[in-house]
Design a protein around this motif. Structure first.
Motif, PDB file in Angstrom:
ATOM      1  N   TRP A   1      78.877 -32.510  53.127  1.00 35.79           N
ATOM      2  CA  TRP A   1      80.245 -32.932  53.429  1.00 35.79           C
ATOM      3  C   TRP A   1      80.772 -34.000  52.472  1.00 35.79           C
ATOM      4  N   VAL A   2      79.897 -34.731  51.784  1.00 31.65           N
ATOM      5  CA  VAL A   2      80.387 -35.827  50.939  1.00 31.65           C
ATOM      6  C   VAL A   2      81.201 -35.319  49.764  1.00 31.65           C
ATOM      7  N   VAL A   3      80.994 -34.067  49.372  1.00 31.80           N
ATOM      8  CA  VAL A   3      81.767 -33.517  48.245  1.00 31.80           C
ATOM      9  C   VAL A   3      83.250 -33.555  48.591  1.00 31.80           C
ATOM     10  N   GLN A   4      83.592 -33.061  49.793  1.00 30.66           N
ATOM     11  CA  GLN A   4      84.988 -33.085  50.237  1.00 30.66           C
ATOM     12  C   GLN A   4      85.464 -34.514  50.448  1.00 30.66           C
ATOM     13  N   GLU A   5      84.630 -35.337  51.069  1.00 31.05           N
ATOM     14  CA  GLU A   5      85.059 -36.683  51.444  1.00 31.05           C
ATOM     15  C   GLU A   5      85.394 -37.540  50.224  1.00 31.05           C
ATOM     16  N   ILE A   6      84.597 -37.411  49.164  1.00 34.10           N
ATOM     17  CA  ILE A   6      84.862 -38.190  47.949  1.00 34.10           C
ATOM     18  C   ILE A   6      85.970 -37.561  47.123  1.00 34.10           C
ATOM     19  N   ALA A   7      86.002 -36.233  47.070  1.00 33.81           N
ATOM     20  CA  ALA A   7      87.039 -35.560  46.288  1.00 33.81           C
ATOM     21  C   ALA A   7      88.435 -35.880  46.821  1.00 33.81           C
ATOM     22  N   LEU A   8      88.562 -36.054  48.147  1.00 30.31           N
ATOM     23  CA  LEU A   8      89.871 -36.296  48.760  1.00 30.31           C
ATOM     24  C   LEU A   8      90.228 -37.776  48.841  1.00 30.31           C
ATOM     25  N   ALA A   9      89.257 -38.656  48.607  1.00 35.48           N
ATOM     26  CA  ALA A   9      89.493 -40.097  48.786  1.00 35.48           C
ATOM     27  C   ALA A   9      90.466 -40.641  47.746  1.00 35.48           C
ATOM     28  N   ARG A  10      91.444 -41.407  48.210  1.00 29.71           N
ATOM     29  CA  ARG A  10      92.330 -42.118  47.284  1.00 29.71           C
ATOM     30  C   ARG A  10      91.577 -43.276  46.631  1.00 29.71           C
ATOM     31  N   LYS A  11      90.753 -43.925  47.438  1.00 32.41           N
ATOM     32  CA  LYS A  11      89.930 -45.035  46.966  1.00 32.41           C
ATOM     33  C   LYS A  11      88.631 -44.990  47.756  1.00 32.41           C
ATOM     34  N   ALA A  12      87.521 -45.283  47.117  1.00 31.42           N
ATOM     35  CA  ALA A  12      86.228 -45.267  47.804  1.00 31.42           C
ATOM     36  C   ALA A  12      85.427 -46.486  47.390  1.00 31.42           C
ATOM     37  N   THR A  13      84.680 -47.018  48.365  1.00 30.83           N
ATOM     38  CA  THR A  13      83.838 -48.190  48.129  1.00 30.83           C
ATOM     39  C   THR A  13      82.447 -47.905  48.657  1.00 30.83           C
ATOM     40  N   ILE A  14      81.442 -48.133  47.826  1.00 32.15           N
ATOM     41  CA  ILE A  14      80.049 -47.959  48.238  1.00 32.15           C
ATOM     42  C   ILE A  14      79.581 -49.211  48.971  1.00 32.15           C
ATOM     43  N   HIS A  15      78.946 -48.998  50.132  1.00 30.12           N
ATOM     44  CA  HIS A  15      78.353 -50.098  50.900  1.00 30.12           C
ATOM     45  C   HIS A  15      76.855 -49.847  51.016  1.00 30.12           C
ATOM     46  N   CYS A  16      76.064 -50.819  50.598  1.00 34.57           N
ATOM     47  CA  CYS A  16      74.613 -50.750  50.744  1.00 34.57           C
ATOM     48  C   CYS A  16      74.182 -52.087  51.339  1.00 34.57           C
ATOM     49  N   GLY A  17      74.015 -52.093  52.667  1.00 33.51           N
ATOM     50  CA  GLY A  17      73.859 -53.381  53.329  1.00 33.51           C
ATOM     51  C   GLY A  17      75.141 -54.176  53.162  1.00 33.51           C
ATOM     52  N   ASN A  18      75.024 -55.425  52.737  1.00 35.93           N
ATOM     53  CA  ASN A  18      76.203 -56.262  52.500  1.00 35.93           C
ATOM     54  C   ASN A  18      76.760 -56.106  51.089  1.00 35.93           C
ATOM     55  N   ASP A  19      76.052 -55.397  50.215  1.00 33.87           N
ATOM     56  CA  ASP A  19      76.500 -55.220  48.831  1.00 33.87           C
ATOM     57  C   ASP A  19      77.526 -54.100  48.744  1.00 33.87           C
ATOM     58  N   THR A  20      78.537 -54.282  47.897  1.00 33.95           N
ATOM     59  CA  THR A  20      79.572 -53.273  47.716  1.00 33.95           C
ATOM     60  C   THR A  20      79.734 -52.972  46.226  1.00 33.95           C
ATOM     61  N   LEU A  21      80.249 -51.745  45.955  1.00 35.83           N
ATOM     62  CA  LEU A  21      80.457 -51.304  44.578  1.00 35.83           C
ATOM     63  C   LEU A  21      81.596 -50.304  44.577  1.00 35.83           C
ATOM     64  N   ASP A  22      82.548 -50.500  43.684  1.00 36.24           N
ATOM     65  CA  ASP A  22      83.655 -49.560  43.556  1.00 36.24           C
ATOM     66  C   ASP A  22      83.122 -48.193  43.116  1.00 36.24           C
ATOM     67  N   TRP A  23      83.568 -47.132  43.803  1.00 35.69           N
ATOM     68  CA  TRP A  23      83.068 -45.790  43.495  1.00 35.69           C
ATOM     69  C   TRP A  23      83.326 -45.409  42.036  1.00 35.69           C
ATOM     70  N   LYS A  24      84.475 -45.794  41.486  1.00 41.73           N
ATOM     71  CA  LYS A  24      84.788 -45.429  40.102  1.00 41.73           C
ATOM     72  C   LYS A  24      83.790 -46.037  39.130  1.00 41.73           C
ATOM     73  N   HIS A  25      83.370 -47.260  39.374  1.00 46.61           N
ATOM     74  CA  HIS A  25      82.374 -47.901  38.509  1.00 46.61           C
ATOM     75  C   HIS A  25      81.028 -47.187  38.623  1.00 46.61           C
ATOM     76  N   PHE A  26      80.661 -46.833  39.847  1.00 47.83           N
ATOM     77  CA  PHE A  26      79.414 -46.092  40.032  1.00 47.83           C
ATOM     78  C   PHE A  26      79.481 -44.749  39.316  1.00 47.83           C
ATOM     79  N   ALA A  27      80.611 -44.050  39.421  1.00 43.77           N
ATOM     80  CA  ALA A  27      80.757 -42.745  38.786  1.00 43.77           C
ATOM     81  C   ALA A  27      80.625 -42.852  37.265  1.00 43.77           C
ATOM     82  N   ILE A  28      81.203 -43.889  36.694  1.00 44.41           N
ATOM     83  CA  ILE A  28      81.087 -44.097  35.240  1.00 44.41           C
ATOM     84  C   ILE A  28      79.631 -44.317  34.848  1.00 44.41           C
ATOM     85  N   ALA A  29      78.922 -45.145  35.631  1.00 43.48           N
ATOM     86  CA  ALA A  29      77.513 -45.419  35.342  1.00 43.48           C
ATOM     87  C   ALA A  29      76.681 -44.140  35.403  1.00 43.48           C
TER      88      ALA A  29
END
Length: 798
Positions: A226-254
């Motif tokens: 299901w994440v394929v649809q959820e990320i493809a449709l997202a206007r903005k997405a933020t990764i949460h891992c515990g208290n740490d966060t990361l902008d999805w666009k930065h992760f995608a570039i990496a």
């Protein structure tokens, strides 16, 4: 202290309580109130503020979708009251396959009820919870009544809007650890600094950071369908891992940089060899491009074409950003299902349903289970969908799984290029039926009356899978099978064994019987397998294969590589499915000479990792992609070929019209009792169809009679004249049909010219899989069939 005791102590300290906890025995179970409108109704979760160690407290409220926007319904409900638009975030998380055994508290009226959720969901809510203000979230596991399949059907239809309209999608990867913190800091502070990227790829001081990033990319969330649809449709997405966060666009570039560097040069695997802790494992990052994270980043960048619409008002241009109409889907459902094989789902039907909203040719349509049909609104949309590219695709969780798969194949056959539409049965895409529903474990599974037929290709045949690797403390993406020969639907076809012959839609039938599911398709038997050798283990080339090809002394300097042998090893294609370069013959000779054939097989992995020769390495990688877990075979007519490890002598090599490669079928003769039972079923089915037809005919006659009675005499005479002309034309058509019948009688006396026989009456066939047959992959089989007058048949596949 045992780990289980430590976990229990932490749960107690952090306010995590099991559902059966003795302190909440008197707390009532949460019961969902039915939505006021299944078509447009939706629930949202209001997460109340609190500290990390506090119990999770929330409530649910109902909203309504209007023109692709969400409005909260006023409480108490009154149609006259003004509804307010909901500003919310959506959660994307991994369901997993464990039963939910913990609880959260939901305010309901003046009291509190307990809701059953998974432990991972509690951790997500604790970390997403704000300290002093509410947070509005849409979470599929909580906001949808998973025990109500009618509601589930409708909510799948609405999911695209819900993720599209959320101002942010929160991606929950799980709790943080030392490695995840290293990975997130590495992306934020180093990879995004492009000017130093080459240093990151070459210095051994960075090996732990690249390993940490790989570990983050392998978290369970990245394997969820299901994440394929959820990320493809997202206007903005933020990764949460515990208290740490990361902008999805930065992760995608990496991820893109990681995959690009490793795939093109293998530099990062070479850097790992410089570190004494990791040097013993060759190819640390091999197949990183096949990871769920890599495929997700790649796919979500290609699912939509984004564009802006402009309107003019008072001579000023107003730009509309991120409107629903500003995204055009680019990929077909067949392509998405065929390429997303690494993504799993706890509900096997979601292998298809999870991708409907982002495919260019489908839109999900909820089915009313009680009526076994779509709702009136859905029927109207279906009629409209006839004239649009995006067809209404039924979502039906109460339908047996084999019917869901069959419907998908029929959809592909109808909407794909007709001369290669049947390729869908050669690509592995179907999840194995589990009988377990993680969304509603207490619900009985939908009972299948028949087992999954052989013509529904399961993911056990997929090329890649996460697996343990010697010398590594993490799972690693590894190859388990060869790549499919047929390729992907939107790309140029790899082969054309049927010489562009379209699928025969007159012979095409799907029949579900009491004990099996039959698929009838037209083609012809080209040859029969005579000899089968051992399968290739780990992509190695067995010594027996060389002998089968007539290469008896491969290490002698003066011997030449048999051309049909090296071409068969690479399926007569090079990189990117182009014609193979001629130097592959020399590379094959070099590989056999240095690859340890004396031990019984050419070790292609050793050649890739240890032989410092890029030509040999390139050749061996192509060989692995073709022969891994396949067997080499020889047919009665002397053709050399490859098939999967299930093939046996006596299997039929067939050309099926509408399939771009030859296939292997295993013939079984039917018993007399079996044929009698099928005849009885066919008669019953025909009688039922005739009864329905008779009813429709009578209804049509009544309508025509009413219309006829309303006509004046002049119009009636015009109709009589037209009917007389039609009868004359039918007489002429009858003469043509009689001439055709006479031709059939004559053709029966001339071998090779007979119309197709229906082999389904006497035999049925198991679909073994696609195969490579050297010299018969690009239309030669059709020419051979014509020269040899091979009879055409309609095969019954089970």
């Amino acid at each position: 202290m045992p780990p289980s005791t430590l976990d229990a102590l932490e749960d107690d300290r952090m306010g995590i309580v099991t559902y059966e906890d003795i302190t909440t025995l008197t707390t009532p179970d949460f019961v969902y109130e039915p939505l006021r409108n299944n078509n447009s109704g939706v629930r949202f979760l209001r997460l109340f503020p609190g500290r990390l160690e506090d119990h999770v407290m929330c409530d649910l409220f109902e909203a309504e979708l209007r023109e692709r926007m969400c409005y909260e319904l006023p409480q108490p409900w009154n149609p006259q009251n003004q509804a307010t638009r909901v500003k919310y975030e959506a959660l994307s998380w991994s369901w997993g396959k464990t039963i939910a055994q913990h609880q959260i508290h939901v305010r309901k009226g003046m009291g509190i009820a307990k809701m059953r959720v998974s432990k991972d969901m509690i951790w997500a809510l604790k970390h997403l919870r704000r300290p002093y203000e509410d947070r509005i979230l849409w979470i599929d596991a909580i906001c949808i009544n998973q025990k109500d399949n009618i509601e589930r059907n409708h909510q799948v239809e609405n999911m695209a809007v819900l993720y599209d309209q959320a101002f942010n999608v929160c991606v929950w990867l799980g709790r943080d650890n030392k490695e995840s913190k290293v990975a997130i800091e590495f992306v934020k502070n180093e990879i995004m600094e492009f000017q130093n990227f080459d240093d990151l790829c070459e210095k051994k001081e960075n090996t732990n950071k690249w390993k940490a990033l790989l570990s983050l990319m392998q978290r369970p969330w990245f394997s969820r369908r299901w994440v394929v649809q959820e990320i493809a449709l997202a206007r903005k997405a933020t990764i949460h891992c515990g208290n740490d966060t990361l902008d999805w666009k930065h992760f995608a570039i990496a991820v893109e940089l990681f995959v690009e560097v490793e795939t093109a040069t293998h530099r990062l695997s070479e850097v790992m060899k410089k570190d004494l802790e990791y040097y013993h494992v060759p190819g640390w990052f091999e197949y990183v491009s096949e990871l769920g994270a890599s495929l997700l980043v790649q796919a979500t960048g290609r699912v939509f074409r984004n564009y802006k619409t402009e309107s003019t008002s008072d001579s000023r241009r107003v730009q509309q950003h991120n409107t629903p109409t500003s995204r055009q889907p680019l990929l077909s459902l067949e392509y998405l299902v065929s390429t997303m094989t690494i993504f799993d789902a706890s509900e096997p039907r979601d292998a298809i349903y999870a991708l409907l909203a982002i495919a260019k040719d489908t839109t999900p349509l909820a089915v009313d289970i009680d009526l076994q049909q779509s709702t009136p609104e859905g029927q109207a949309r279906t009629a409209l969908g006839t004239f649009t590219e995006r067809k209404l695709y039924p979502v039906h969780y109460d339908l047996p799984y084999e019917d869901v798969c069959s419907h998908f194949i029929q959809f592909c056959l109808e909407h794909s290029e007709s001369s290669r539409a049947l390729d869908i049965i050669c690509r592995p895409w179907a999840l194995a039926p589990t009988g377990f529903n993680a969304r509603n474990p207490s619900a009985p599974s939908v009972v299948s009356s028949v087992s999954l037929p052989s013509w529904i290709p399961q993911l056990s045949g997929a090329p890649f899978e996460m697996m343990p690797q010697a010398g590594m403390d993490v799972m690693k993406m590894g190859r388990k099978n060869a790549d499919p020969l047929v390729g992907l639907p939107i790309l140029q076809r790899n082969y054309d064994a049927g010489e562009g012959t379209d699928i025969d839609r007159h012979a095409l039938r799907f029949v579900k019987r009491r004990t099996h599911y039959s698929f009838y398709i037209k083609g012809f038997i080209l040859d029969t397998v005579e000899t089968v050798e051992v399968p290739s283990q780990g992509g190695n080339i067995p010594e027996e294969w060389l002998k089968l090809a007539g290469w008896l002394d491969p290490t002698a300097n003066e011997t030449e590589v048999p051309e049909e042998f090296w071409r068969t090893l690479v399926a007569d294609r090079g990189r990117d499915e182009r014609n193979p370069p001629m130097y592959y013959a020399k590379a094959c000779k070099e590989s056999v000479t240095k690859g340890g054939i004396q031990s019984g097989a050419v070790n292609t992995s050793n050649l890739i990792n240890n032989e410092r020769n890029s030509i040999v390495a390139q050749f061996c990688r192509r060989v692995q992609a073709v022969i891994w877990n396949r067997r080499m075979m020889k047919t009665k007519r002397g053709f050399l070929g490859l098939g999967n490890k299930q093939i046996k002598p006596g299997d039929k090599v067939c050309i099926l019209y509408g399939c771009s490669v030859p296939v292997l079928l295993r013939e079984t003769e039917k018993t007399e009792d079996e044929m009698k039972m099928e005849d009885e079923e066919d008669r019953t089915r025909s009688a039922s169809a005739l009864a329905k037809l008779w009813i429709r005919k009578k209804e049509t006659e009544k309508k025509r009679k009413r219309k006829w009675d309303k006509l004046d005499e002049n119009k009636k005479q015009v109709v009589r004249d037209d009917f007389a002309a039609w009868k004359d034309k039918m007489k002429e058509d009858h003469k043509v049909e009689k001439a055709h019948a006479d031709w059939i009688k004559m053709a029966r006396k001339r071998p090779g010219r007979m119309p197709p026989k229906d082999e389904g009456k006497k035999f049925h066939y198991e679909f073994i899989g696609e195969c490579y047959l050297h010299g018969m992959m690009d239309g030669e089989a059709i020419q051979f069939s014509n020269n040899e007058r091979l009879p055409k048949s309609v095969f019954e596949l089970r």
